[in-house]
Design a protein around this motif. Sequence first.
Motif, PDB file in Angstrom:
ATOM      1  N   GLU A 101      85.593   8.181 -85.079  1.00 55.99           N
ATOM      2  CA  GLU A 101      84.368   7.584 -85.595  1.00 55.99           C
ATOM      3  C   GLU A 101      84.141   8.021 -87.038  1.00 55.99           C
ATOM      4  N   PRO A 102      83.953   7.087 -87.938  1.00 58.15           N
ATOM      5  CA  PRO A 102      83.818   7.456 -89.353  1.00 58.15           C
ATOM      6  C   PRO A 102      82.432   8.022 -89.663  1.00 58.15           C
ATOM      7  N   SER A 103      82.394   8.843 -90.693  1.00 53.47           N
ATOM      8  CA  SER A 103      81.116   9.296 -91.240  1.00 53.47           C
ATOM      9  C   SER A 103      80.694   8.329 -92.338  1.00 53.47           C
ATOM     10  N   VAL A 104      79.394   8.106 -92.459  1.00 56.76           N
ATOM     11  CA  VAL A 104      78.857   7.123 -93.400  1.00 56.76           C
ATOM     12  C   VAL A 104      77.912   7.818 -94.366  1.00 56.76           C
ATOM     13  N   SER A 105      77.999   7.468 -95.648  1.00 56.05           N
ATOM     14  CA  SER A 105      77.115   8.069 -96.655  1.00 56.05           C
ATOM     15  C   SER A 105      76.742   7.025 -97.704  1.00 56.05           C
ATOM     16  N   TRP A 106      75.597   7.278 -98.368  1.00 57.70           N
ATOM     17  CA  TRP A 106      75.086   6.420 -99.436  1.00 57.70           C
ATOM     18  C   TRP A 106      74.935   7.223-100.715  1.00 57.70           C
ATOM     19  N   LYS A 107      75.086   6.535-101.857  1.00 57.66           N
ATOM     20  CA  LYS A 107      74.733   7.163-103.134  1.00 57.66           C
ATOM     21  C   LYS A 107      74.477   6.073-104.170  1.00 57.66           C
ATOM     22  N   GLY A 143      72.865   8.682-110.377  1.00 59.76           N
ATOM     23  CA  GLY A 143      71.673   9.466-110.084  1.00 59.76           C
ATOM     24  C   GLY A 143      71.917  10.387-108.911  1.00 59.76           C
ATOM     25  N   ASP A 144      70.872  11.153-108.547  1.00 61.43           N
ATOM     26  CA  ASP A 144      71.005  12.127-107.482  1.00 61.43           C
ATOM     27  C   ASP A 144      70.562  11.584-106.131  1.00 61.43           C
ATOM     28  N   LEU A 145      70.223  10.295-106.076  1.00 62.85           N
ATOM     29  CA  LEU A 145      69.775   9.704-104.820  1.00 62.85           C
ATOM     30  C   LEU A 145      70.969   9.488-103.908  1.00 62.85           C
ATOM     31  N   ALA A 146      70.945  10.101-102.710  1.00 65.62           N
ATOM     32  CA  ALA A 146      72.080  10.013-101.795  1.00 65.62           C
ATOM     33  C   ALA A 146      71.596  10.272-100.375  1.00 65.62           C
ATOM     34  N   SER A 147      72.457   9.902 -99.404  1.00 68.00           N
ATOM     35  CA  SER A 147      72.146  10.117 -97.997  1.00 68.00           C
ATOM     36  C   SER A 147      73.434  10.226 -97.210  1.00 68.00           C
ATOM     37  N   ASP A 148      73.500  11.195 -96.288  1.00 66.84           N
ATOM     38  CA  ASP A 148      74.655  11.340 -95.400  1.00 66.84           C
ATOM     39  C   ASP A 148      74.321  10.699 -94.050  1.00 66.84           C
ATOM     40  N   ASP A 149      73.963   9.444 -94.110  1.00 67.83           N
ATOM     41  CA  ASP A 149      73.527   8.742 -92.911  1.00 67.83           C
ATOM     42  C   ASP A 149      73.793   7.251 -93.079  1.00 67.83           C
ATOM     43  N   GLU A 150      73.684   6.518 -91.965  1.00 66.32           N
ATOM     44  CA  GLU A 150      73.835   5.070 -92.025  1.00 66.32           C
ATOM     45  C   GLU A 150      72.696   4.414 -92.790  1.00 66.32           C
ATOM     46  N   TYR A 151      71.555   5.108 -92.853  1.00 64.83           N
ATOM     47  CA  TYR A 151      70.366   4.541 -93.483  1.00 64.83           C
ATOM     48  C   TYR A 151      69.978   5.351 -94.719  1.00 64.83           C
ATOM     49  N   LEU A 152      69.548   4.625 -95.748  1.00 66.15           N
ATOM     50  CA  LEU A 152      69.028   5.252 -96.959  1.00 66.15           C
ATOM     51  C   LEU A 152      67.604   4.761 -97.151  1.00 66.15           C
ATOM     52  N   GLU A 153      66.654   5.692 -97.085  1.00 66.75           N
ATOM     53  CA  GLU A 153      65.237   5.362 -97.238  1.00 66.75           C
ATOM     54  C   GLU A 153      64.803   5.639 -98.672  1.00 66.75           C
ATOM     55  N   ILE A 154      64.179   4.613 -99.301  1.00 68.63           N
ATOM     56  CA  ILE A 154      63.654   4.765-100.663  1.00 68.63           C
ATOM     57  C   ILE A 154      62.178   4.374-100.638  1.00 68.63           C
ATOM     58  N   PRO A 155      61.287   5.350-100.471  1.00 68.21           N
ATOM     59  CA  PRO A 155      59.859   5.015-100.440  1.00 68.21           C
ATOM     60  C   PRO A 155      59.327   4.736-101.840  1.00 68.21           C
ATOM     61  N   ALA A 156      58.436   3.738-101.946  1.00 71.65           N
ATOM     62  CA  ALA A 156      57.771   3.391-103.209  1.00 71.65           C
ATOM     63  C   ALA A 156      58.778   3.344-104.359  1.00 71.65           C
ATOM     64  N   ILE A 157      59.729   2.455-104.261  1.00 73.11           N
ATOM     65  CA  ILE A 157      60.823   2.405-105.238  1.00 73.11           C
ATOM     66  C   ILE A 157      60.294   2.144-106.642  1.00 73.11           C
ATOM     67  N   SER A 158      60.889   2.825-107.604  1.00 73.60           N
ATOM     68  CA  SER A 158      60.520   2.659-109.012  1.00 73.60           C
ATOM     69  C   SER A 158      61.632   1.907-109.740  1.00 73.60           C
ATOM     70  N   ARG A 159      61.334   1.491-110.957  1.00 75.75           N
ATOM     71  CA  ARG A 159      62.336   0.762-111.743  1.00 75.75           C
ATOM     72  C   ARG A 159      63.553   1.630-112.047  1.00 75.75           C
ATOM     73  N   GLN A 160      63.358   2.952-112.071  1.00 77.42           N
ATOM     74  CA  GLN A 160      64.485   3.854-112.334  1.00 77.42           C
ATOM     75  C   GLN A 160      65.462   3.903-111.169  1.00 77.42           C
ATOM     76  N   ARG A 161      65.029   3.450-109.981  1.00 72.50           N
ATOM     77  CA  ARG A 161      65.894   3.445-108.800  1.00 72.50           C
ATOM     78  C   ARG A 161      66.633   2.122-108.635  1.00 72.50           C
ATOM     79  N   ALA A 162      66.431   1.188-109.528  1.00 71.20           N
ATOM     80  CA  ALA A 162      67.187  -0.065-109.470  1.00 71.20           C
ATOM     81  C   ALA A 162      68.644   0.207-109.849  1.00 71.20           C
ATOM     82  N   GLY A 163      69.547  -0.586-109.281  1.00 73.49           N
ATOM     83  CA  GLY A 163      70.959  -0.426-109.644  1.00 73.49           C
ATOM     84  C   GLY A 163      71.875  -0.709-108.472  1.00 73.49           C
ATOM     85  N   THR A 164      73.094  -0.168-108.547  1.00 67.89           N
ATOM     86  CA  THR A 164      74.135  -0.394-107.539  1.00 67.89           C
ATOM     87  C   THR A 164      74.246   0.824-106.631  1.00 67.89           C
ATOM     88  N   TYR A 165      74.143   0.564-105.340  1.00 68.70           N
ATOM     89  CA  TYR A 165      74.264   1.617-104.332  1.00 68.70           C
ATOM     90  C   TYR A 165      75.580   1.435-103.581  1.00 68.70           C
TER      91      TYR A 165
END
Length: 358
Positions: free
Chosen positions: A168-174, A180-202
């Motif tokens: 079973e593979p491990s899944v991560s986001w960045k 940037g430093d936004l990342a997650s070691d999970d199937e889901y990435l939660e971004i509350p109250a997203i700002s314009r600085q968080r726009a881009g390619t994940y």
Amino acid sequence: MGVRGHFAVFWKCTAFLSLRIVLLVLPTGLPVRSQGDSQSDNKVMDNITVRQGETVFLRCEQEGDVVTHTAWLNRSSILYAGEDKWSVDPRVSLVTLNQDEFTIKIENVDMTDEGLYVCAVQTSSRPRTTSVNILVQVPPKIINLSKDIVVNEGSNVTLMCQANGKPEPSVSWKLVSPSGDLASDDEYLEIPAISRQRAGTYECTAINEIDMDVQTVDITVNYAPTVTEGRDIGVTLGQSGVLECEADAVPEADYEWYKDDRRLLNGFDGIDIDSTGSLSTLRFFNVSDGDYGNYTCVATNKLGTSNTRFLLYEVIEPTSSTLLQGPRAVQDGNGGAIGMHSHSCLLLVALLPFLLRF
């Protein structure tokens, strides 16, 4: 019952079935001892681990005795009985069949090929089985990924990335662009109250010991315009000048220009308005007295409006006379000439003592 218990029961049932098949293919009257007889042999080989898409060889040693019948089985299905192919799968073929070896191969192995395989052999003296378990490793594959999305600033965003594979593979986001430093070691990435600085390619990465799979999601964040503070400029009468209005907005802003409360239109009154992306310019080709004054730039998109003000003021070019007279002389008309004459006389009187020394 645990996994090992189920496997043991499954193996016993398969071994029993294999012997029953051998009994069916033996000539009538040939004595065969049961699996419980002391003269029967059961051999369990080490697991064979193979990657999906590869070819696996299943080899069964005959070990010297005169072999009368052989068969390879996969769970409840017969693959080969001697040289006779019972399987309809074109990937399965016979490689070797003689007194020493009974080998078949399975090409382009898939997950459905995983499981227990049994080689059943009837010799002149006793029946024998050899069993082996095939384990199929599958590289990771992302099977469910969030689509590219457009959201308004301040919204809550959840990205999802699901993958399968074996192990079973491990899944991560960045966040990769901008980095940037936004990342997650999970199937889901939660971004509350997203700002314009968080726009881009994940980037979602699914990885196991076999390989990895990488896919991306783009997030566009809409926000109301923010206009840079206007910069006043001075222009000489009859010369050209430009007012620049810069706005940061997604989606791009629409621009309007005003002089006092009157909206300006492109091509009228000797002006040119050019709006491209984040910049709008108001250009004067031949500034007149009526052009001087206050201007307003308004930037608008579906999320809001912002504006900034400019002052276009007159700049008087210096001349040889104004260098001596000062700014007041330009505005005095004929009286200015008299003032200049008096000023020159006073200057001469003041310098006279110094001149007499030479």
